[in-house]
Design an enzyme around this catalytic site. Structure first.
Site, PDB file in Angstrom:
ATOM      1  N   TYR A  52     -26.064  -7.937  25.722  1.00 35.87           N
ATOM      2  CA  TYR A  52     -25.074  -6.969  25.303  1.00 35.87           C
ATOM      3  C   TYR A  52     -25.977  -5.831  25.051  1.00 35.87           C
ATOM      4  O   TYR A  52     -27.069  -5.120  25.658  1.00 35.87           O
ATOM      5  CB  TYR A  52     -24.460  -7.515  23.855  1.00 35.87           C
ATOM      6  CG  TYR A  52     -23.250  -6.962  23.683  1.00 35.87           C
ATOM      7  CD1 TYR A  52     -22.159  -6.688  24.545  1.00 35.87           C
ATOM      8  CD2 TYR A  52     -23.078  -6.397  22.243  1.00 35.87           C
ATOM      9  CE1 TYR A  52     -20.941  -6.047  24.071  1.00 35.87           C
ATOM     10  CE2 TYR A  52     -22.099  -6.046  21.925  1.00 35.87           C
ATOM     11  CZ  TYR A  52     -20.804  -5.733  22.848  1.00 35.87           C
ATOM     12  OH  TYR A  52     -19.596  -5.020  22.399  1.00 35.87           O
ATOM     13  N   ASN A 125     -10.909  -8.185  17.222  1.00 37.90           N
ATOM     14  CA  ASN A 125     -10.008  -8.618  18.338  1.00 37.90           C
ATOM     15  C   ASN A 125      -8.511  -8.315  18.409  1.00 37.90           C
ATOM     16  O   ASN A 125      -8.063  -7.821  19.463  1.00 37.90           O
ATOM     17  CB  ASN A 125     -10.054 -10.352  18.724  1.00 37.90           C
ATOM     18  CG  ASN A 125     -11.368 -10.949  19.350  1.00 37.90           C
ATOM     19  OD1 ASN A 125     -11.968 -10.202  19.960  1.00 37.90           O
ATOM     20  ND2 ASN A 125     -11.863 -11.907  19.030  1.00 37.90           N
ATOM     21  N   TYR A 238     -12.412  -5.123  29.854  1.00 35.99           N
ATOM     22  CA  TYR A 238     -12.967  -4.998  28.588  1.00 35.99           C
ATOM     23  C   TYR A 238     -14.072  -6.014  28.199  1.00 35.99           C
ATOM     24  O   TYR A 238     -14.578  -6.126  27.144  1.00 35.99           O
ATOM     25  CB  TYR A 238     -11.805  -4.887  27.703  1.00 35.99           C
ATOM     26  CG  TYR A 238     -11.195  -6.406  27.381  1.00 35.99           C
ATOM     27  CD1 TYR A 238     -10.324  -6.852  28.187  1.00 35.99           C
ATOM     28  CD2 TYR A 238     -11.569  -7.016  26.258  1.00 35.99           C
ATOM     29  CE1 TYR A 238      -9.650  -8.260  27.892  1.00 35.99           C
ATOM     30  CE2 TYR A 238     -10.867  -8.216  25.858  1.00 35.99           C
ATOM     31  CZ  TYR A 238     -10.187  -8.686  26.828  1.00 35.99           C
ATOM     32  OH  TYR A 238      -9.470 -10.134  26.616  1.00 35.99           O
ATOM     33  N   GLY A 239     -14.270  -6.943  29.163  1.00 38.78           N
ATOM     34  CA  GLY A 239     -15.038  -8.183  29.181  1.00 38.78           C
ATOM     35  C   GLY A 239     -15.519  -8.704  30.380  1.00 38.78           C
ATOM     36  O   GLY A 239     -15.288  -8.196  31.508  1.00 38.78           O
ATOM     37  N   MET A 241     -16.815 -12.342  30.858  1.00 40.06           N
ATOM     38  CA  MET A 241     -16.916 -13.689  30.350  1.00 40.06           C
ATOM     39  C   MET A 241     -17.747 -14.413  31.717  1.00 40.06           C
ATOM     40  O   MET A 241     -18.433 -15.179  31.358  1.00 40.06           O
ATOM     41  CB  MET A 241     -15.638 -14.596  29.999  1.00 40.06           C
ATOM     42  CG  MET A 241     -15.143 -13.867  28.614  1.00 40.06           C
ATOM     43  SD  MET A 241     -16.153 -14.126  27.316  1.00 40.06           S
ATOM     44  CE  MET A 241     -16.849 -15.681  27.141  1.00 40.06           C
ATOM     45  N   PHE A 263     -12.210  -0.450  28.231  1.00 36.71           N
ATOM     46  CA  PHE A 263     -12.122  -0.024  26.762  1.00 36.71           C
ATOM     47  C   PHE A 263     -13.165  -0.984  25.954  1.00 36.71           C
ATOM     48  O   PHE A 263     -13.641  -1.783  26.192  1.00 36.71           O
ATOM     49  CB  PHE A 263     -10.751  -0.819  26.279  1.00 36.71           C
ATOM     50  CG  PHE A 263     -10.368  -0.809  24.951  1.00 36.71           C
ATOM     51  CD1 PHE A 263     -10.051   0.463  24.240  1.00 36.71           C
ATOM     52  CD2 PHE A 263     -10.660  -1.854  23.953  1.00 36.71           C
ATOM     53  CE1 PHE A 263      -9.833   0.545  23.004  1.00 36.71           C
ATOM     54  CE2 PHE A 263     -10.696  -1.623  22.623  1.00 36.71           C
ATOM     55  CZ  PHE A 263     -10.220  -0.388  22.052  1.00 36.71           C
ATOM     56  N   TRP A 264     -13.731  -0.093  25.136  1.00 38.92           N
ATOM     57  CA  TRP A 264     -14.659  -0.765  24.015  1.00 38.92           C
ATOM     58  C   TRP A 264     -14.340  -0.252  22.735  1.00 38.92           C
ATOM     59  O   TRP A 264     -14.385   0.947  22.270  1.00 38.92           O
ATOM     60  CB  TRP A 264     -16.028   0.002  24.400  1.00 38.92           C
ATOM     61  CG  TRP A 264     -17.136  -0.755  23.777  1.00 38.92           C
ATOM     62  CD1 TRP A 264     -17.177  -2.252  23.479  1.00 38.92           C
ATOM     63  CD2 TRP A 264     -18.615  -0.113  23.440  1.00 38.92           C
ATOM     64  NE1 TRP A 264     -18.360  -2.455  23.071  1.00 38.92           N
ATOM     65  CE2 TRP A 264     -19.089  -1.439  22.806  1.00 38.92           C
ATOM     66  CE3 TRP A 264     -19.208   1.025  23.853  1.00 38.92           C
ATOM     67  CZ2 TRP A 264     -20.551  -1.253  22.555  1.00 38.92           C
ATOM     68  CZ3 TRP A 264     -20.543   0.944  23.418  1.00 38.92           C
ATOM     69  CH2 TRP A 264     -21.103   0.174  22.903  1.00 38.92           C
ATOM     70  N   LEU A 265     -14.075  -1.196  21.966  1.00 32.57           N
ATOM     71  CA  LEU A 265     -13.563  -0.912  20.744  1.00 32.57           C
ATOM     72  C   LEU A 265     -14.745  -0.242  19.786  1.00 32.57           C
ATOM     73  O   LEU A 265     -14.427   0.438  18.884  1.00 32.57           O
ATOM     74  CB  LEU A 265     -13.151  -2.326  19.820  1.00 32.57           C
ATOM     75  CG  LEU A 265     -12.652  -2.085  18.411  1.00 32.57           C
ATOM     76  CD1 LEU A 265     -11.220  -1.547  18.520  1.00 32.57           C
ATOM     77  CD2 LEU A 265     -12.697  -3.484  17.716  1.00 32.57           C
TER      78      LEU A 265
HETATM   79  P1  NDP Z   1     -12.888 -16.189  22.734  1.00 34.22           P
HETATM   80  O1  NDP Z   1     -14.408 -16.696  22.258  1.00 34.22           O
HETATM   81  O2  NDP Z   1     -11.789 -16.347  21.639  1.00 34.22           O
HETATM   82  O3  NDP Z   1     -12.663 -16.960  24.104  1.00 34.22           O
HETATM   83  C1  NDP Z   1     -13.362 -16.899  25.220  1.00 34.22           C
HETATM   84  C2  NDP Z   1     -12.558 -17.099  26.537  1.00 34.22           C
HETATM   85  O4  NDP Z   1     -13.203 -16.856  27.620  1.00 34.22           O
HETATM   86  C3  NDP Z   1     -12.021 -18.606  26.427  1.00 34.22           C
HETATM   87  O5  NDP Z   1     -10.545 -18.554  26.489  1.00 34.22           O
HETATM   88  C4  NDP Z   1     -12.706 -18.900  27.600  1.00 34.22           C
HETATM   89  O6  NDP Z   1     -12.052 -20.131  28.501  1.00 34.22           O
HETATM   90  C5  NDP Z   1     -12.630 -17.981  28.520  1.00 34.22           C
HETATM   91  N1  NDP Z   1     -13.911 -17.887  29.384  1.00 34.22           N
HETATM   92  C6  NDP Z   1     -15.164 -18.252  29.177  1.00 34.22           C
HETATM   93  N2  NDP Z   1     -16.055 -18.139  30.282  1.00 34.22           N
HETATM   94  C7  NDP Z   1     -15.166 -17.748  31.236  1.00 34.22           C
HETATM   95  C8  NDP Z   1     -15.377 -17.723  32.762  1.00 34.22           C
HETATM   96  N3  NDP Z   1     -16.435 -17.836  33.114  1.00 34.22           N
HETATM   97  N4  NDP Z   1     -14.181 -17.347  33.528  1.00 34.22           N
HETATM   98  C9  NDP Z   1     -13.140 -17.314  33.051  1.00 34.22           C
HETATM   99  N5  NDP Z   1     -12.809 -17.564  31.705  1.00 34.22           N
HETATM  100  C10 NDP Z   1     -13.959 -17.748  30.833  1.00 34.22           C
HETATM  101  O7  NDP Z   1     -13.260 -14.709  23.104  1.00 34.22           O
HETATM  102  P2  NDP Z   1     -12.835 -13.476  22.412  1.00 34.22           P
HETATM  103  O8  NDP Z   1     -11.250 -13.195  22.251  1.00 34.22           O
HETATM  104  O9  NDP Z   1     -13.510 -13.205  21.247  1.00 34.22           O
HETATM  105  O10 NDP Z   1     -13.374 -12.090  23.428  1.00 34.22           O
HETATM  106  C11 NDP Z   1     -12.761 -12.269  24.568  1.00 34.22           C
HETATM  107  C12 NDP Z   1     -13.483 -11.270  25.574  1.00 34.22           C
HETATM  108  O11 NDP Z   1     -13.293  -9.798  25.020  1.00 34.22           O
HETATM  109  C13 NDP Z   1     -15.229 -11.368  25.548  1.00 34.22           C
HETATM  110  O12 NDP Z   1     -15.547 -10.969  26.705  1.00 34.22           O
HETATM  111  C14 NDP Z   1     -15.505 -10.152  24.374  1.00 34.22           C
HETATM  112  O13 NDP Z   1     -17.029 -10.024  24.697  1.00 34.22           O
HETATM  113  C15 NDP Z   1     -14.325  -9.075  24.758  1.00 34.22           C
HETATM  114  N6  NDP Z   1     -14.057  -8.090  23.861  1.00 34.22           N
HETATM  115  C16 NDP Z   1     -14.412  -6.767  24.039  1.00 34.22           C
HETATM  116  C17 NDP Z   1     -14.154  -6.021  23.217  1.00 34.22           C
HETATM  117  C18 NDP Z   1     -14.291  -4.405  23.630  1.00 34.22           C
HETATM  118  O14 NDP Z   1     -13.989  -3.667  23.077  1.00 34.22           O
HETATM  119  N7  NDP Z   1     -14.346  -4.335  24.780  1.00 34.22           N
HETATM  120  C19 NDP Z   1     -13.683  -6.101  21.904  1.00 34.22           C
HETATM  121  C20 NDP Z   1     -13.346  -7.527  21.715  1.00 34.22           C
HETATM  122  C21 NDP Z   1     -13.855  -8.588  22.579  1.00 34.22           C
HETATM  123  P3  NDP Z   1     -11.931 -21.611  27.977  1.00 34.22           P
HETATM  124  O15 NDP Z   1     -10.973 -21.503  26.896  1.00 34.22           O
HETATM  125  O16 NDP Z   1     -11.386 -22.104  29.125  1.00 34.22           O
HETATM  126  O17 NDP Z   1     -13.357 -22.145  27.550  1.00 34.22           O
END
Ligand code: NDP
Length: 328
Positions: A52, A125, A238-239, A241, A263-265
């Protein structure tokens, strides 16, 4: 007081350290806040692994949470011992105690521990979900929004905000068993990601417009999401994963003249006047307190259990957020 920190990037259970230091007495305008609860977000885990933002070492960890005032400075008149407050922004959250300026804090009327866990997740979030829904496209009632990682906390908040606005959501997940759960909190449609995503979406929306796409997965998932959008729509990334770069096929980009943005908070917090930030956080905490906004919680751990907690937070299919708690 105990706090979690890193002195280098690496494997989460190898580089994270629990250190003990003395907390100074509060100055006249300060209070001592004891940690009650703080979530472990994907960005916290990515930061420890060096995936990160870059930080200076030693770096104390944790980004948001809820605490209880345990001592007040001599000039403090807005808070009393026992008040529950959001932890001040910009301070590391994963420490059992911290000093904070009293004028940054507001007492919250909360006694129930489950509600405290929800409130500990107010400032990252929910505003991310809210701002992505409001700041990019002028959505009208009946419009469709599509998002992936819809089972994430951001995804769940977005479903609830959109439902309140009369905007319909298509929620892309990777596990079919989530369908009923997400529908129960207001999702209009839940689909499993795959090569036939655009076809599934077309069958759901018919002649309706998918004007906003919200991507937290990146990699090939970005292209699949893009191919579901209507002409002239916006896709907000915004992410990541998947930990992959965004991959976009030229075909759907040319065909639907989409705008791809991000978007980046953290940037929003840095660049936005506090007079705009405070009302949004107050609106969110009020909705949480009224039981109108929540996310699912998977498990809680004490700070001492940090290795187990961080590894669990980094695992798949947990079904909800993982938090550190420090209740008496
Ligand atoms: P959570 O920890 O609540 O959940 C993560 C989710 O990602 C789960 O639903 C999981 O699915 C899914 N996931 C994990 N790996 C994969 C993959 N390889 N393919 C598809 N889905 C996947 O996450 P948050 O709500 O805290 O954060 C979500 C995203 O938002 C993150 O990437 C975070 O970094 C980003 N974020 C960005 C911000 C910004 O300002 N840009 C601010 C806040 C968050 P499953 O349930 O199936 O395991």
């Amino acid at each position: 007081m105990k706090s979690l920190q890193i002195e280098e990037y690496g494997k989460i259970d190898e580089v994270t350290q629990l250190v003990e230091t003395d907390l100074p007495e509060p100055e006249s305008n300060q209070v001592v806040v004891q940690l009650l609860a703080s979530p472990i977000h994907p960005s916290n885990v990515m930061l420890i692994k060096g995936e990160y933002v870059q930080v200076k070492f030693p770096h104390k960890l944790g980004t948001e949470g809820l605490g209880k005032v345990t001592k007040v400075g001599t000039d403090v008149d807005n808070l009393s011992v026992g008040d529950v407050v959001l932890l001040p922004g910009g301070k590391p959250a994963w420490q059992t105690e911290m000093l904070a300026n009293a004028n940054q804090l507001h007492a919250l009327p909360v006694k129930d521990k489950d509600m405290m866990l929800q409130l500990a997740m107010t400032s990252i979030n929910p505003p991310t979900a809210y701002l992505m829904l409001h700041n990019f496209v002028d959505l009208e009632e009946g419009d469709w929004v599509i998002q992936n990682a819809a089972n994430s906390a951001v995804g769940r908040y977005l479903i609830q905000f959109a439902h309140n606005m009369g905007v319909k959501t298509i929620n892309v997940v990777r596990r079919a068993e989530l369908k009923e759960e997400l529908k129960a909190i207001g999702a209009d449609a839940v689909v499993v990601d795959g090569d036939n995503l655009a076809q599934q979406v077309k069958e759901i929306v018919g002649d309706g417009k998918v004007r906003l796409g919200i991507d937290a997965v990146a990699g090939e998932a970005s292209s699949r999401l893009l191919s579901c959008l209507s002409k002239g729509a916006t896709m907000v990334v915004y992410g990541s994963m998947s930990l992959q770069p965004i991959k976009i096929q030229l075909g759907p980009l040319l065909a639907n003249e989409a705008v791809i943005t991000s978007f980046w908070l953290s940037k929003w917090y840095r660049e936005t006047d506090p007079s705009e930030i405070m009302p949004l956080l107050q609106k969110i905490s009020k909705m949480i307190l009224e039981g109108k906004l929540s996310t699912k919680i998977s498990k809680t751990f004490s700070l001492d259990q940090y290795k187990e907690a961080l590894n669990y937070a980094d695992s798949e299919a947990k079904g909800g957020k993982v938090l550190f708690t420090n209740f008496d």
